[in-house]
Scaffold this motif. Structure first.
Motif, PDB file in Angstrom:
ATOM      1  N   THR A  19       0.827  -1.203   0.000  1.00  0.00           N
ATOM      2  CA  THR A  19       0.000   0.000   0.000  1.00  0.00           C
ATOM      3  C   THR A  19       0.865   1.259   0.000  1.00  0.00           C
ATOM      4  OG1 THR A  19      -1.674  -1.214   1.254  1.00  0.00           O
ATOM      5  CG2 THR A  19      -1.905   1.179   1.146  1.00  0.00           C
ATOM      6  N   LEU A  22       1.980   1.708  -3.399  1.00  0.00           N
ATOM      7  CA  LEU A  22       0.859   2.186  -4.219  1.00  0.00           C
ATOM      8  C   LEU A  22       0.784   3.707  -4.190  1.00  0.00           C
ATOM      9  CD1 LEU A  22      -2.694   0.748  -4.519  1.00  0.00           C
ATOM     10  CD2 LEU A  22      -2.447   3.139  -3.881  1.00  0.00           C
ATOM     11  N   LEU A  23       0.961   4.298  -3.002  1.00  0.00           N
ATOM     12  CA  LEU A  23       0.942   5.759  -2.909  1.00  0.00           C
ATOM     13  C   LEU A  23       2.125   6.366  -3.648  1.00  0.00           C
ATOM     14  CD1 LEU A  23      -0.130   6.314   0.817  1.00  0.00           C
ATOM     15  CD2 LEU A  23      -1.551   6.204  -1.231  1.00  0.00           C
ATOM     16  N   ASP A  24       3.263   5.677  -3.640  1.00  0.00           N
ATOM     17  CA  ASP A  24       4.415   6.117  -4.431  1.00  0.00           C
ATOM     18  C   ASP A  24       4.070   6.076  -5.917  1.00  0.00           C
ATOM     19  OD1 ASP A  24       6.934   6.890  -5.141  1.00  0.00           O
ATOM     20  OD2 ASP A  24       7.968   5.231  -4.180  1.00  0.00           O
ATOM     21  N   GLY A  25       3.320   5.048  -6.325  1.00  0.00           N
ATOM     22  CA  GLY A  25       2.885   4.942  -7.717  1.00  0.00           C
ATOM     23  C   GLY A  25       1.943   6.057  -8.113  1.00  0.00           C
ATOM     24  N   PHE A  26       1.124   6.513  -7.165  1.00  0.00           N
ATOM     25  CA  PHE A  26       0.276   7.677  -7.438  1.00  0.00           C
ATOM     26  C   PHE A  26       1.129   8.860  -7.862  1.00  0.00           C
ATOM     27  CE2 PHE A  26      -0.999  11.772  -5.669  1.00  0.00           C
ATOM     28  CZ  PHE A  26      -2.205  11.991  -6.306  1.00  0.00           C
ATOM     29  N   SER A  90       2.928  12.122   2.147  1.00  0.00           N
ATOM     30  CA  SER A  90       1.470  12.262   2.049  1.00  0.00           C
ATOM     31  C   SER A  90       1.025  13.658   2.472  1.00  0.00           C
ATOM     32  CB  SER A  90       0.784  11.203   2.913  1.00  0.00           C
ATOM     33  OG  SER A  90       1.074   9.907   2.445  1.00  0.00           O
ATOM     34  N   GLY A 146       2.030  -2.874  -6.672  1.00  0.00           N
ATOM     35  CA  GLY A 146       1.387  -1.753  -6.002  1.00  0.00           C
ATOM     36  C   GLY A 146       1.757  -0.435  -6.631  1.00  0.00           C
ATOM     37  N   TYR A 147       3.015  -0.311  -7.039  1.00  0.00           N
ATOM     38  CA  TYR A 147       3.498   0.908  -7.693  1.00  0.00           C
ATOM     39  C   TYR A 147       2.676   1.206  -8.938  1.00  0.00           C
ATOM     40  CZ  TYR A 147       7.395   4.118  -8.848  1.00  0.00           C
ATOM     41  OH  TYR A 147       8.184   5.207  -9.112  1.00  0.00           O
ATOM     42  N   GLY A 150      -1.116   1.718  -8.331  1.00  0.00           N
ATOM     43  CA  GLY A 150      -1.282   3.123  -7.980  1.00  0.00           C
ATOM     44  C   GLY A 150      -1.279   4.009  -9.208  1.00  0.00           C
ATOM     45  N   THR A 154      -4.460   6.134 -10.566  1.00  0.00           N
ATOM     46  CA  THR A 154      -4.309   7.580 -10.746  1.00  0.00           C
ATOM     47  C   THR A 154      -4.735   8.002 -12.146  1.00  0.00           C
ATOM     48  OG1 THR A 154      -2.471   7.542  -9.195  1.00  0.00           O
ATOM     49  CG2 THR A 154      -2.711   9.514 -10.544  1.00  0.00           C
ATOM     50  N   GLY A 174      -5.123  11.725  -3.520  1.00  0.00           N
ATOM     51  CA  GLY A 174      -3.930  10.886  -3.489  1.00  0.00           C
ATOM     52  C   GLY A 174      -3.298  10.783  -2.119  1.00  0.00           C
TER      53      GLY A 174
END
Length: 413
Positions: A19, A22-26, A90, A146-147, A150, A154, A174
């Motif tokens: 997860t 995933l936020l890094d992928g955003f 974040s 996850g990357y 994300g 996005t 995001g």
């Protein structure tokens, strides 16, 4: 008792790290998604040149973050470093939504990049150290799905949100998942046992010793080769994700179709990761990495051919299968190559040097767009980068002195 508690919580490592990534992928895709809107609306008087500066500012922050946090991780621990990284990027991403000027926006992107740069190497180190023997390749590629999940989410979010809520909403949405993720990490994320065992041996010199160890004991050649390969891999990832929609617009595709191709590219990345991890565990990360970069070069060059209808989506999907998993295989290779005592440092410095390539990618795309030659010559340039990545991976050699790694799979590296 600490060890027993950590073992009991090991099942949380993959989903929590996944997860976080995933936020890094955003962040990988959000700027590419909003740039066409910012440029079309002339927000803050933005031009292609100033947009490249903003993109570069974030990537400079990521470079510094990967070098610093990746090294500190081998001193203070994976858990603390990852929680700090997720919390900081974040919060700063959310603040981008209220940026009053392009300069403040660029500064916030830089500061968010500090945390983002440290997230990936720290998460990979944690997952690698909790993976079952012989499964580190699959563990790394699984977390890296996850990357790109994300990135896919996005792109979908951009298609749905940008016309209705505007670009500022993208940054708020995001950053919001961290409100749930950070408390879960504080409660459930364990420290790696390999770090806890190695910690008493580090001494006061800590980070400096970890960095120096990358060049001792026969590791120097491999370290430099990893840096070159990571440079090429991240140049591809960030160059394409930042400018693919705009390159496709210059080729005559409408904005909606161009964003759809960005989505397709990252769907291909997820498919490629699932295949690449299994291949790496079976034949070893070295031949897998070389082959994936070589295939990336071929399929990126093929994108210079303008195809009708579904054909262009198939071509972009296949290119995505190889382009993004090539860089992930570099991380899997590094995670299996270095011993636990300096694994996060090896990952952090390779990712940090690679971020210089990430800076060059958007600059390369922006320069070609400014010159009016992005299509088709941009794809030829990116194909050449893929070929150089294959050459870099081929130069990696394991030191003659055996390193205790605990699995036969590591010997194939």
């Amino acid at each position: 008792m600490a060890g027993r508690g950590a073992t009991g919580r090991s099942g949380w490592v993959l989903p929590l790290c996944w997860t976080a990534v995933l936020l890094d992928g955003f962040d990988l895709v959000v700027l590419g998604s909003v740039l066409p809107v910012l440029l079309e609306g002339q927000q803050w008087g933005l031009t292609a040149a100033s947009a490249s500066v903003v993109s570069t500012a974030g990537l400079v922050g990521m470079t510094i973050g990967a070098l610093a946090i990746g090294t500190v991780t081998d001193v203070i621990g994976r858990r603390k470093a990852l929680i700090f990284a997720v919390t900081s990027f974040s919060l700063l991403t959310a603040l981008c939504a209220v940026a009053p000027s392009v300069w403040v926006f660029g500064l916030l992107r830089f500061l968010a990049g500090l945390g983002l740069g440290g997230c990936l190497p720290t998460a990979i180190a944690l997952v690698t150290e909790h993976a079952r023997p012989g499964r580190s390749g699959s563990a790394t590629t699984t977390i890296m799905t996850g990357y790109h999940v994300g990135a896919v989410l996005t792109a979908l979010l951009g298609i749905a949100v940008l016309p209705n809520l505007g670009w500022r909403a993208m940054f708020v949405l995001g950053a919001a998942p961290a409100l749930v993720l950070v408390p879960l990490m504080l409660r459930h994320l364990p420290e790696s046992e390999s770090f806890q065992r190695a910690k008493p041996e580090r001494g006061i010199s800590g980070g400096a010793e970890a960095v120096a160890s990358l060049f001792r004991g026969g590791f120097a050649r491999a370290t430099i080769a990893f840096w070159v390969t990571s440079f090429m891999g991240l140049l591809l990832v960030y160059g394409l994700n930042t400018w693919l929609p705009q390159i496709m617009k210059s080729a005559g595709y409408p904005l909606g179709a161009a964003l759809g191709l960005l989505l397709t590219l990252n769907v291909g990345a997820v498919i490629g990761l699932l295949i690449a991890g299994a291949v790496a565990d079976r034949v070893g990360p070295r031949p897998s990495t070389i082959s994936w970069f070589a295939a990336s070069a071929v399929f990126l060059a093929a994108l210079s051919i303008k195809l009708p209808g579904i054909g262009v989506h198939v071509a972009v999907l296949v290119a995505g299968c190889f382009v993004f998993s090539s860089q992930v295989l570099v991380y899997a290779y590094i995670g299996r190559f270095y011993p636990a005592a300096n694994r996060a440092t090896g990952l952090g410095w390779s990712a940090g040097v690679g971020r210089i390539g990430a800076i060059c990618g958007p600059l390369l795309g922006g320069a070609m767009l400014t010159a009016g030659i992005a299509y088709p010559w941009g794809f030829y340039a990116f194909a050449a980068v893929g070929a150089l990545g294959a050459v870099g991976a081929a130069f990696v050699r394991r030191p003659e002195v055996p390193q205790v790694q605990g699995s036969t799979a590591s010997q194939r590296a």
